[in-house]
Design a protein around this motif. Structure first.
Motif, PDB file in Angstrom:
ATOM      1  N   GLY A 135       3.484   8.592  12.174  1.00 43.79           N
ATOM      2  CA  GLY A 135       4.145   9.668  11.424  1.00 43.79           C
ATOM      3  C   GLY A 135       3.167  10.401  10.536  1.00 43.79           C
ATOM      4  N   THR A 136       3.558  11.595  10.115  1.00 46.77           N
ATOM      5  CA  THR A 136       2.729  12.438   9.251  1.00 46.77           C
ATOM      6  C   THR A 136       3.453  12.657   7.937  1.00 46.77           C
ATOM      7  N   ILE A 137       2.730  12.492   6.832  1.00 44.12           N
ATOM      8  CA  ILE A 137       3.323  12.702   5.514  1.00 44.12           C
ATOM      9  C   ILE A 137       2.703  13.927   4.857  1.00 44.12           C
ATOM     10  N   TYR A 138       3.544  14.594   4.038  1.00 48.65           N
ATOM     11  CA  TYR A 138       3.172  15.826   3.356  1.00 48.65           C
ATOM     12  C   TYR A 138       3.500  15.679   1.872  1.00 48.65           C
ATOM     13  N   PRO A 139       3.038  16.624   1.020  1.00 46.46           N
ATOM     14  CA  PRO A 139       3.445  16.577  -0.387  1.00 46.46           C
ATOM     15  C   PRO A 139       4.969  16.531  -0.521  1.00 46.46           C
ATOM     16  N   SER A 140       5.422  15.784  -1.504  1.00 51.53           N
ATOM     17  CA  SER A 140       6.821  15.456  -1.776  1.00 51.53           C
ATOM     18  C   SER A 140       7.311  14.306  -0.914  1.00 51.53           C
ATOM     19  N   GLY A 188      -4.683  18.232   9.947  1.00 55.63           N
ATOM     20  CA  GLY A 188      -4.357  19.591   9.529  1.00 55.63           C
ATOM     21  C   GLY A 188      -5.578  20.489   9.463  1.00 55.63           C
ATOM     22  N   GLU A 189      -5.362  21.718   9.043  1.00 53.92           N
ATOM     23  CA  GLU A 189      -6.429  22.709   8.960  1.00 53.92           C
ATOM     24  C   GLU A 189      -6.996  22.830   7.553  1.00 53.92           C
ATOM     25  N   GLU A 190      -6.442  22.099   6.601  1.00 52.89           N
ATOM     26  CA  GLU A 190      -6.949  22.130   5.236  1.00 52.89           C
ATOM     27  C   GLU A 190      -7.257  20.716   4.762  1.00 52.89           C
ATOM     28  N   ASP A 191      -8.168  20.616   3.802  1.00 54.60           N
ATOM     29  CA  ASP A 191      -8.461  19.315   3.212  1.00 54.60           C
ATOM     30  C   ASP A 191      -7.197  18.779   2.546  1.00 54.60           C
ATOM     31  N   GLY A 192      -7.027  17.475   2.585  1.00 49.68           N
ATOM     32  CA  GLY A 192      -5.844  16.854   2.002  1.00 49.68           C
ATOM     33  C   GLY A 192      -6.211  15.957   0.842  1.00 49.68           C
ATOM     34  N   GLU A 193      -5.410  16.009  -0.222  1.00 50.09           N
ATOM     35  CA  GLU A 193      -5.644  15.161  -1.389  1.00 50.09           C
ATOM     36  C   GLU A 193      -4.499  14.165  -1.525  1.00 50.09           C
ATOM     37  N   PHE A 194      -4.847  12.914  -1.830  1.00 53.61           N
ATOM     38  CA  PHE A 194      -3.863  11.842  -1.838  1.00 53.61           C
ATOM     39  C   PHE A 194      -4.187  10.829  -2.928  1.00 53.61           C
ATOM     40  N   PHE A 195      -3.142  10.172  -3.423  1.00 50.40           N
ATOM     41  CA  PHE A 195      -3.306   8.930  -4.174  1.00 50.40           C
ATOM     42  C   PHE A 195      -2.995   7.786  -3.226  1.00 50.40           C
ATOM     43  N   GLN A 196      -3.871   6.778  -3.209  1.00 51.65           N
ATOM     44  CA  GLN A 196      -3.545   5.547  -2.490  1.00 51.65           C
ATOM     45  C   GLN A 196      -3.537   4.409  -3.498  1.00 51.65           C
ATOM     46  N   ILE A 230       0.852  -1.184   0.000  1.00 48.97           N
ATOM     47  CA  ILE A 230       0.000   0.000   0.000  1.00 48.97           C
ATOM     48  C   ILE A 230       0.892   1.239   0.000  1.00 48.97           C
ATOM     49  N   ILE A 231       0.741   2.062  -1.019  1.00 45.48           N
ATOM     50  CA  ILE A 231       1.589   3.241  -1.206  1.00 45.48           C
ATOM     51  C   ILE A 231       0.701   4.476  -1.187  1.00 45.48           C
ATOM     52  N   THR A 232       1.071   5.471  -0.394  1.00 42.79           N
ATOM     53  CA  THR A 232       0.310   6.709  -0.295  1.00 42.79           C
ATOM     54  C   THR A 232       1.162   7.871  -0.781  1.00 42.79           C
ATOM     55  N   LEU A 233       0.602   8.635  -1.705  1.00 43.47           N
ATOM     56  CA  LEU A 233       1.293   9.771  -2.306  1.00 43.47           C
ATOM     57  C   LEU A 233       0.464  11.035  -2.058  1.00 43.47           C
ATOM     58  N   PRO A 234       0.875  11.913  -1.139  1.00 46.21           N
ATOM     59  CA  PRO A 234       0.117  13.140  -0.878  1.00 46.21           C
ATOM     60  C   PRO A 234       0.298  14.167  -2.004  1.00 46.21           C
ATOM     61  N   LEU A 235      -0.786  14.831  -2.361  1.00 45.52           N
ATOM     62  CA  LEU A 235      -0.733  15.919  -3.335  1.00 45.52           C
ATOM     63  C   LEU A 235      -0.907  17.271  -2.671  1.00 45.52           C
ATOM     64  N   SER A 236      -1.662  17.307  -1.568  1.00 45.54           N
ATOM     65  CA  SER A 236      -1.828  18.535  -0.788  1.00 45.54           C
ATOM     66  C   SER A 236      -2.233  18.156   0.628  1.00 45.54           C
TER      67      SER A 236
END
Length: 236
Positions: A85-90, A109-117, A66-72
């Motif tokens: 742990g917490t992951i961020y874009p990049s 966080g305080e903003e919606d987060g977008e991710f690819f799983q 399972i791979i998670t890629l944050p976009l925002s």
């Protein structure tokens, strides 16, 4: 025999809850499409938006990479191995579920987060579960392929237990780049994260995708600045 199958963005399955908006590349949860079951060993490619302050409760996986890629935004991970742990874009996170692992994911966080799983079927069953998280400096590797995940135990990618390779590249307008498969018998799934590019004269815009079957090398030509995700996976 070479074949290209085009999957436009509007054909993805969709789900919208109060706390989670999802787009499904393949059949998942309540979305079922017999023509969109999986791409060989690539079982899931979900594009999720998790509302700020929301979370997935603790749940179990096994025998899946399972791979998670944050976009925002950001995503906080906790699991039954004690990882927190917490992951961020990049950044990229990988979890080899193996014999079984429970985990939760929270958008604290305080903003919606977008991710690819992304879920890729593991090569060997019942391995010892593992977790990795790595930060990538895309600015240093811009304009060429960045290997995010693969079976090699390298310092520059997260490790997955399958002969699959997850890569990303950024192109300027009207630039081109080639990709040659790591393993000749693998096949290629490619998604446009943003903007526009073309492959074999086929134009892809925002979140369009292609299956490329039987291609050893492909050439991508950007039309606008492009952010591209490529997944190379075994046929069997």
């Amino acid at each position: 025999m070479k074949e290209i199958i085009f999957y436009p963005e509007y054909e993805r399955g969709k789900s919208e809850l109060k706390w989670l908006k999802s787009n499904f590349s393949f059949s998942f949860a309540q979305y079922y499409n017999p023509l969109r079951m999986w791409f060989w060993k690539l079982r899931v490619l979900n594009n999720d938006i998790i509302i700020a302050g929301s979370w997935f409760w603790m749940h179990r996986h096994d025998n899946m990479e399972i791979i998670t890629l944050p976009l925002s935004g950001s995503l906080t991970h906790r699991d039954s191995l004690g990882n927190n742990g917490t992951i961020y874009p990049s950044e990229v996170q990988s979890m080899s579920a193996g014999t079984g692992i429970e985990h939760s994911e929270m958008n604290t966080g305080e903003e919606d987060g977008e991710f690819f799983q992304i879920w890729i079927e593991t090569k060997d069953y019942d391995i010892v579960p593992q977790y990795m998280q790595k930060k990538f400096s895309f600015e240093e590797r811009i304009w060429r392929w960045q290997l995010l995940a693969g079976p090699q135990k390298n310092s520059w990618n997260v490790l997955i237990h399958q002969d699959a390779f997850l890569s990303r590249t950024f192109l300027k307008s009207w630039e081109s780049i080639e990709y040659t498969k790591y393993i000749s018998s693998n096949e290629i799934y490619i998604m446009n994260i943003s903007w526009a590019f073309s492959i074999e004269e086929k134009k892809l815009v925002y979140r369009d995708a292609l299956w490329l079957i039987g291609y050893e090398t492909i050439k991508i030509e950007s039309i606008e600045e492009s952010d591209i995700l490529l997944i190379e996976v075994p046929f069997l």
